[in-house]
Design an enzyme around this catalytic site. Structure first.
Site, PDB file in Angstrom:
ATOM      1  N   ASN A  55       0.830  -1.193   0.113  1.00 15.58           N
ATOM      2  CA  ASN A  55      -0.002   0.116  -0.012  1.00 15.58           C
ATOM      3  C   ASN A  55       0.919   1.101  -0.023  1.00 15.58           C
ATOM      4  O   ASN A  55       1.581   1.544   1.197  1.00 15.58           O
ATOM      5  CB  ASN A  55      -0.712   0.093   1.300  1.00 15.58           C
ATOM      6  CG  ASN A  55      -1.640   1.392   1.472  1.00 15.58           C
ATOM      7  OD1 ASN A  55      -2.365   1.742   0.413  1.00 15.58           O
ATOM      8  ND2 ASN A  55      -1.557   1.927   2.492  1.00 15.58           N
ATOM      9  N   GLU A  56       0.747   1.955  -1.035  1.00 16.24           N
ATOM     10  CA  GLU A  56       1.418   3.166  -1.365  1.00 16.24           C
ATOM     11  C   GLU A  56       2.865   3.217  -1.056  1.00 16.24           C
ATOM     12  O   GLU A  56       3.589   3.878  -0.013  1.00 16.24           O
ATOM     13  CB  GLU A  56       0.923   4.424  -0.359  1.00 16.24           C
ATOM     14  CG  GLU A  56      -0.559   4.596  -0.666  1.00 16.24           C
ATOM     15  CD  GLU A  56      -1.177   5.699   0.236  1.00 16.24           C
ATOM     16  OE1 GLU A  56      -0.633   6.347   0.906  1.00 16.24           O
ATOM     17  OE2 GLU A  56      -2.289   6.220  -0.315  1.00 16.24           O
TER      18      GLU A  56
ATOM     19  N   TYR B 245      -6.132  12.409  -3.302  1.00 14.73           N
ATOM     20  CA  TYR B 245      -6.353  13.279  -2.131  1.00 14.73           C
ATOM     21  C   TYR B 245      -5.965  14.493  -1.935  1.00 14.73           C
ATOM     22  O   TYR B 245      -5.022  15.026  -1.484  1.00 14.73           O
ATOM     23  CB  TYR B 245      -5.794  12.438  -0.757  1.00 14.73           C
ATOM     24  CG  TYR B 245      -6.145  11.086  -0.634  1.00 14.73           C
ATOM     25  CD1 TYR B 245      -7.348  10.900   0.149  1.00 14.73           C
ATOM     26  CD2 TYR B 245      -5.416   9.883  -0.750  1.00 14.73           C
ATOM     27  CE1 TYR B 245      -7.910   9.701   0.547  1.00 14.73           C
ATOM     28  CE2 TYR B 245      -6.017   8.699  -0.629  1.00 14.73           C
ATOM     29  CZ  TYR B 245      -7.091   8.631   0.140  1.00 14.73           C
ATOM     30  OH  TYR B 245      -7.774   7.319   0.289  1.00 14.73           O
TER      31      TYR B 245
ATOM     32  N   GLU C 151      -8.196   4.680  -4.477  1.00 10.24           N
ATOM     33  CA  GLU C 151      -8.310   5.245  -3.285  1.00 10.24           C
ATOM     34  C   GLU C 151      -8.762   6.682  -3.731  1.00 10.24           C
ATOM     35  O   GLU C 151      -7.998   7.392  -4.478  1.00 10.24           O
ATOM     36  CB  GLU C 151      -7.350   5.267  -2.414  1.00 10.24           C
ATOM     37  CG  GLU C 151      -6.846   4.046  -1.498  1.00 10.24           C
ATOM     38  CD  GLU C 151      -6.026   4.120  -0.489  1.00 10.24           C
ATOM     39  OE1 GLU C 151      -5.862   5.479   0.182  1.00 10.24           O
ATOM     40  OE2 GLU C 151      -5.394   3.281  -0.048  1.00 10.24           O
TER      41      GLU C 151
ATOM     42  N   TRP D 175     -12.643   5.583  -0.763  1.00  9.04           N
ATOM     43  CA  TRP D 175     -11.950   5.341   0.647  1.00  9.04           C
ATOM     44  C   TRP D 175     -12.906   5.963   1.623  1.00  9.04           C
ATOM     45  O   TRP D 175     -13.153   6.957   1.795  1.00  9.04           O
ATOM     46  CB  TRP D 175     -10.675   5.924   0.733  1.00  9.04           C
ATOM     47  CG  TRP D 175     -10.102   5.573   1.926  1.00  9.04           C
ATOM     48  CD1 TRP D 175     -10.266   6.416   3.246  1.00  9.04           C
ATOM     49  CD2 TRP D 175      -9.095   4.544   2.370  1.00  9.04           C
ATOM     50  NE1 TRP D 175      -9.443   5.646   4.325  1.00  9.04           N
ATOM     51  CE2 TRP D 175      -8.687   4.710   3.879  1.00  9.04           C
ATOM     52  CE3 TRP D 175      -8.599   3.361   1.547  1.00  9.04           C
ATOM     53  CZ2 TRP D 175      -7.933   3.750   4.460  1.00  9.04           C
ATOM     54  CZ3 TRP D 175      -7.562   2.728   2.230  1.00  9.04           C
ATOM     55  CH2 TRP D 175      -7.245   2.637   3.631  1.00  9.04           C
TER      56      TRP D 175
END
Length: 440
Positions: A222-223, A300, A340, A382
């Site tokens: 993840n990321e 984001y 996400e 998300w």
């Protein structure tokens, strides 16, 4: 989720058979016509096929597969306690009722924390593993496919820092957490975990994870980020090694990296799309690795451009999505998933209307790109949660039963993507390709 570095809807759509304005009219007409439809959940029959890629798109049984989905990272952790499993079932049922068909969740919890899966290298808590078994079995029941991630970049749930700490505690000298990508001992710990998960036989279904089509894909990390090398080359070497290892264990499932979408040194001009910095990944070179089946981005702008007004954030989101849409289509020639995205209730001046508006814009972009023949497969918001799960909240959580307007928007998108999938399937059968591919 989570950490730092987007776009909104583009004003044109391309089609090989329609002129510019005719394409816009048709695409919007189809999209709007789907918005009034209500999606219903379906029960998985256990006879599903694996999700594959064909060219630059997802397919199931050779036919186009588009989807709308969600993140629920907490599922294994909660399901480790049988008395709490109803929360997993509730979210999966609510998601299925909204037409959501893909869920991304963690297959890791490292160290000595609450409900850790891997307590120390190679030592596992069987009760937590049975919690993951429940998640997989329950997803099968509700017809939802899973993307399972092997490790976190961050210290939450152990992650990369925990692996390095384990090595140091055994006497291995590792200068920083970035040694996760280069130290042979640490890489051995990671490979062991990957093997344990992939070869796991589900105690509920008796199906090996490696043989279960409910699992859509594996995610390496993840990321991923690497402060020691911002070019993307260190992570590139690690991805190549680990992708080959995963494929040596499992030839059925798709594989993706878990990237946020940051550009690196391969195309220096693309770094201008980043939100002012790099994180050690290279969206182009990392995803060009043969064993990586599809690309992902996270989005984001409320975090990455914190303090900027919403117009600036949305303009950034627009550029972020459409840059990756284009590169996935023309350079990678692989499917893309917005893995996400969301809007936090902790943002200044937040209200549900703003979140709904943001989600509607992102969904519209996804639909329009898919409708125009792009490589986008779908988006994963998300995150979804059940009531009474405040400890897992981060500001982005959505409880569908308590947010009817958001539920409605997500259901509309599910219906739009499903209907478009059916339309493409009809076209596929009317005009089959001259050569056929074999799918397991």
């Amino acid at each position: 989720m989570h950490s730092n570095p987007p776009q909104t809807m583009a004003t044109y759509i391309k089609s090989a058979h329609l002129n510019k304005w005719g394409a816009i009219f048709l695409a919007f007409s189809l999209y709007i016509s789907f918005l009034g439809c209500v999606c219903e959940g379906k029960i998985y029959t256990g006879k599903g096929a694996f999700v594959r890629t064909k060219g630059s798109n997802f397919v199931v049984n050779g036919s186009p597969f588009l989807f709308n989905g969600f993140n629920a990272y907490w599922m294994m952790n909660v399901a480790a306690d049988p008395s709490e499993r109803y929360k997993v079932s509730q979210v999966l049922q609510d998601a299925a009722n909204a037409g959501l068909s893909v869920c991304r969740t963690w297959a890791f919890a490292d160290g000595g924390g609450y409900n850790a899966l891997q307590i120390s290298p190679g030592v596992y808590n069987e009760l937590v593993f049975q919690g993951l078994d429940f998640v997989v079995a329950e997803a099968r029941k509700y017809g939802i496919r899973l993307i399972l991630s092997f490790v976190n970049n961050y210290k939450d749930f152990g992650g990369r820092p925990q692996y390095v700490e384990w090595a140091r505690n055994s006497g291995v000298q590792v200068s920083s957490d970035d040694g996760f990508y280069t130290n042979p001992i640490v890489k051995g710990y990671y490979k062991n975990h990957v093997q344990r998960v992939i070869t796991r036989i589900n105690t509920i279904t008796q199906i090996a994870y490696s043989q279960d089509p409910v699992i859509m894909a594996w995610e390496l990390i993840n990321e991923p980020r690497c402060q020691a090398d911002y070019s993307g080359r260190t992570i590139n070497d690690w991805v190549q090694e680990m992708a080959l290892f995963v494929k040596s264990l499992d030839r059925y499932h798709l594989l993706e990296i878990g990237m946020e979408g940051f550009y690196g040194d391969t195309m220096p001009e693309r770094k201008l799309i980043n939100p002012g910095y790099q994180v050690g990944t290279d969206f182009i070179s990392n995803n060009l690795i043969r064993e990586i089946d599809f690309a992902t981005i996270h989005a984001y702008p409320d975090q990455w451009l914190s303090g900027k007004d919403e117009d600036i954030q949305m303009a950034f989101m627009q550029r972020w999505m459409w840059s990756h849409f284009k590169d996935s289509r023309t350079i990678l020639k692989k499917p893309l998933v917005i893995a996400e995205f969301g809007k936090s209730s902790k943002d200044p001046d937040y209200n549900i209307h703003k979140r709904d508006s943001y989600m509607r814009d992102v969904y519209r972009n996804i639909y329009m790109e898919a409708r125009s023949g792009g490589t986008i497969g779908g988006g994963l918001v998300w995150q979804l949660m059940a009531d009474g799960m405040g400890a897992y909240g981060d500001g982005y959580e959505i409880i569908l039963s308590e947010n009817p307007s958001t539920d409605n928007i997500m259901s509309q998108q599910s219906r739009a993507m499903t209907s478009l999938s059916h339309l493409l399937r009809i076209r596929h059968h009317q005009h089959p390709p001259r050569t056929s591919s074999t799918f397991f």
